[in-house]
Design an enzyme around this catalytic site. Sequence first.
Site, PDB file in Angstrom:
ATOM      1  N   ASP A  70      -0.955   5.054 -11.814  1.00 19.62           N
ATOM      2  CA  ASP A  70      -0.801   6.467 -11.484  1.00 19.62           C
ATOM      3  C   ASP A  70      -1.883   7.323 -12.126  1.00 19.62           C
ATOM      4  O   ASP A  70      -2.667   6.841 -12.957  1.00 19.62           O
ATOM      5  CB  ASP A  70       0.599   6.968 -11.896  1.00 19.62           C
ATOM      6  CG  ASP A  70       1.038   6.460 -13.274  1.00 19.62           C
ATOM      7  OD1 ASP A  70       0.158   6.025 -14.051  1.00 19.62           O
ATOM      8  OD2 ASP A  70       2.237   6.503 -13.565  1.00 19.62           O
ATOM      9  N   ASP A 140      13.944   8.004 -18.455  1.00 20.33           N
ATOM     10  CA  ASP A 140      14.866   8.125 -17.313  1.00 20.33           C
ATOM     11  C   ASP A 140      14.734   6.942 -16.357  1.00 20.33           C
ATOM     12  O   ASP A 140      15.225   6.975 -15.236  1.00 20.33           O
ATOM     13  CB  ASP A 140      14.618   9.442 -16.565  1.00 20.33           C
ATOM     14  CG  ASP A 140      13.192   9.550 -16.025  1.00 20.33           C
ATOM     15  OD1 ASP A 140      12.400   8.589 -16.170  1.00 20.33           O
ATOM     16  OD2 ASP A 140      12.865  10.604 -15.440  1.00 20.33           O
ATOM     17  N   HIS A 142      11.982   5.725 -14.966  1.00 17.96           N
ATOM     18  CA  HIS A 142      10.948   5.729 -13.922  1.00 17.96           C
ATOM     19  C   HIS A 142       9.917   4.635 -14.162  1.00 17.96           C
ATOM     20  O   HIS A 142       9.560   4.345 -15.300  1.00 17.96           O
ATOM     21  CB  HIS A 142      10.293   7.109 -13.742  1.00 17.96           C
ATOM     22  CG  HIS A 142       9.442   7.607 -14.865  1.00 17.96           C
ATOM     23  ND1 HIS A 142       9.736   8.739 -15.595  1.00 17.96           N
ATOM     24  CD2 HIS A 142       8.272   7.152 -15.370  1.00 17.96           C
ATOM     25  CE1 HIS A 142       8.796   8.954 -16.487  1.00 17.96           C
ATOM     26  NE2 HIS A 142       7.887   8.001 -16.377  1.00 17.96           N
ATOM     27  N   GLU A 147      10.100   8.929 -10.115  1.00 20.91           N
ATOM     28  CA  GLU A 147      11.198   9.576 -10.825  1.00 20.91           C
ATOM     29  C   GLU A 147      12.540   9.209 -10.187  1.00 20.91           C
ATOM     30  O   GLU A 147      12.571   8.666  -9.074  1.00 20.91           O
ATOM     31  CB  GLU A 147      10.995  11.102 -10.758  1.00 20.91           C
ATOM     32  CG  GLU A 147       9.683  11.589 -11.377  1.00 20.91           C
ATOM     33  CD  GLU A 147       9.722  11.686 -12.898  1.00 20.91           C
ATOM     34  OE1 GLU A 147      10.436  10.880 -13.540  1.00 20.91           O
ATOM     35  OE2 GLU A 147       9.035  12.561 -13.449  1.00 20.91           O
TER      36      GLU A 147
HETATM   37  C1  GLP Z   1       4.384   8.034 -18.022  1.00 21.88           C
HETATM   38  C2  GLP Z   1       3.729   7.051 -17.059  1.00 21.88           C
HETATM   39  C3  GLP Z   1       4.553   5.792 -16.917  1.00 21.88           C
HETATM   40  C4  GLP Z   1       4.903   5.246 -18.283  1.00 21.88           C
HETATM   41  C5  GLP Z   1       5.729   6.269 -19.015  1.00 21.88           C
HETATM   42  C6  GLP Z   1       6.220   5.806 -20.382  1.00 21.88           C
HETATM   43  O1  GLP Z   1       5.360   8.800 -17.412  1.00 21.88           O
HETATM   44  N1  GLP Z   1       3.530   7.604 -15.773  1.00 21.88           N
HETATM   45  O2  GLP Z   1       3.823   4.835 -16.165  1.00 21.88           O
HETATM   46  O3  GLP Z   1       5.587   4.034 -18.157  1.00 21.88           O
HETATM   47  O4  GLP Z   1       4.933   7.424 -19.186  1.00 21.88           O
HETATM   48  O5  GLP Z   1       5.292   6.063 -21.372  1.00 21.88           O
HETATM   49  P1  GLP Z   1       5.413   5.531 -22.859  1.00 21.88           P
HETATM   50  O6  GLP Z   1       5.014   4.094 -22.813  1.00 21.88           O
HETATM   51  O7  GLP Z   1       4.451   6.366 -23.634  1.00 21.88           O
HETATM   52  O8  GLP Z   1       6.822   5.731 -23.278  1.00 21.88           O
END
Ligand code: GLP
Length: 263
Positions: A70, A140, A142, A147
């Site tokens: 993303d 959440d 995702h 989402e």
């Molecule tokens: C963002 C990214 C996700 C990722 C998430 C969790 O929202 N778009 O791809 O998995 O963060 O991030 P973290 O690993 O910092 O908790």
Amino acid sequence: MRVVIQDNYDKMCKWAANYIAAKINNHKEDRPFVLGLPTGSSPIGVYKELARMNKAGELSFKNVVTFNMDEYLGLPHEHDQSYWYFMHDNFFDHLVDMDPANINILNGMTDDPEGECARYEEKIASYGGIDLFMGGIGVDGHIAFNEPFTSLASRTGVRNLTTDTRIVNSRFFGNDPEAVPAQALSVGVGTVTDSKEVLILINGHNKAKALAETVEGSVSHKWTCSALQMHNGAIIACDEAACDELTVGAYKYFLDIEKKERL
Ligand code: GLP
């Protein structure tokens, strides 16, 4: 689904890096190995270990093509919170033999977001699909920026970020949720689950509910990560802290069964 429980974050990252390296090293086809990659804090230890192996000559990225999950809409490459910047800063700039032409990241500055996403799907297909998609997970549930209530059949497209996600991610934007872009480009849940294998990293107590829903909840678009239950090659690598909401039976089952598994 495999759930590989490791004592702590470092061990989880080492396990995941070893798994990915073995897959790349054992890839004997005359097409490149196609690797899907995430951003976020969860994969940082995996990236460090993969880069160490690469520098030590234990792992080559010459025959690897990457696709990132993303990108924020509206952030240029040089913005230190763009995922393009993150990936280069935390990973690609540390590899000795990664061909920049083999790096694919959605362009958050495109003036044709829908076209950009359609081209991304086509490019993935042109390589014969993704061999292994590594991912993280939001609190959440995702995956990528899919989402809650995003279709489990979704493909790469524009996503509106929830207030929850903007609040969580505001820690990288001066703690101001309004400074977090409101939209992103993201691969779909279906894009991820089309991959031959999916490896999701889940660590820390704040992800405990998401891990429990992924493993023991119903398959539901409310927790997009639960789509992994329908995938025939899904692996969750997690740490002890993330297991806090698993039932005792499930926790013991995965520890027991993994004693018998080999990489
Ligand atoms: C963002 C990214 C996700 C990722 C998430 C969790 O929202 N778009 O791809 O998995 O963060 O991030 P973290 O690993 O910092 O908790």
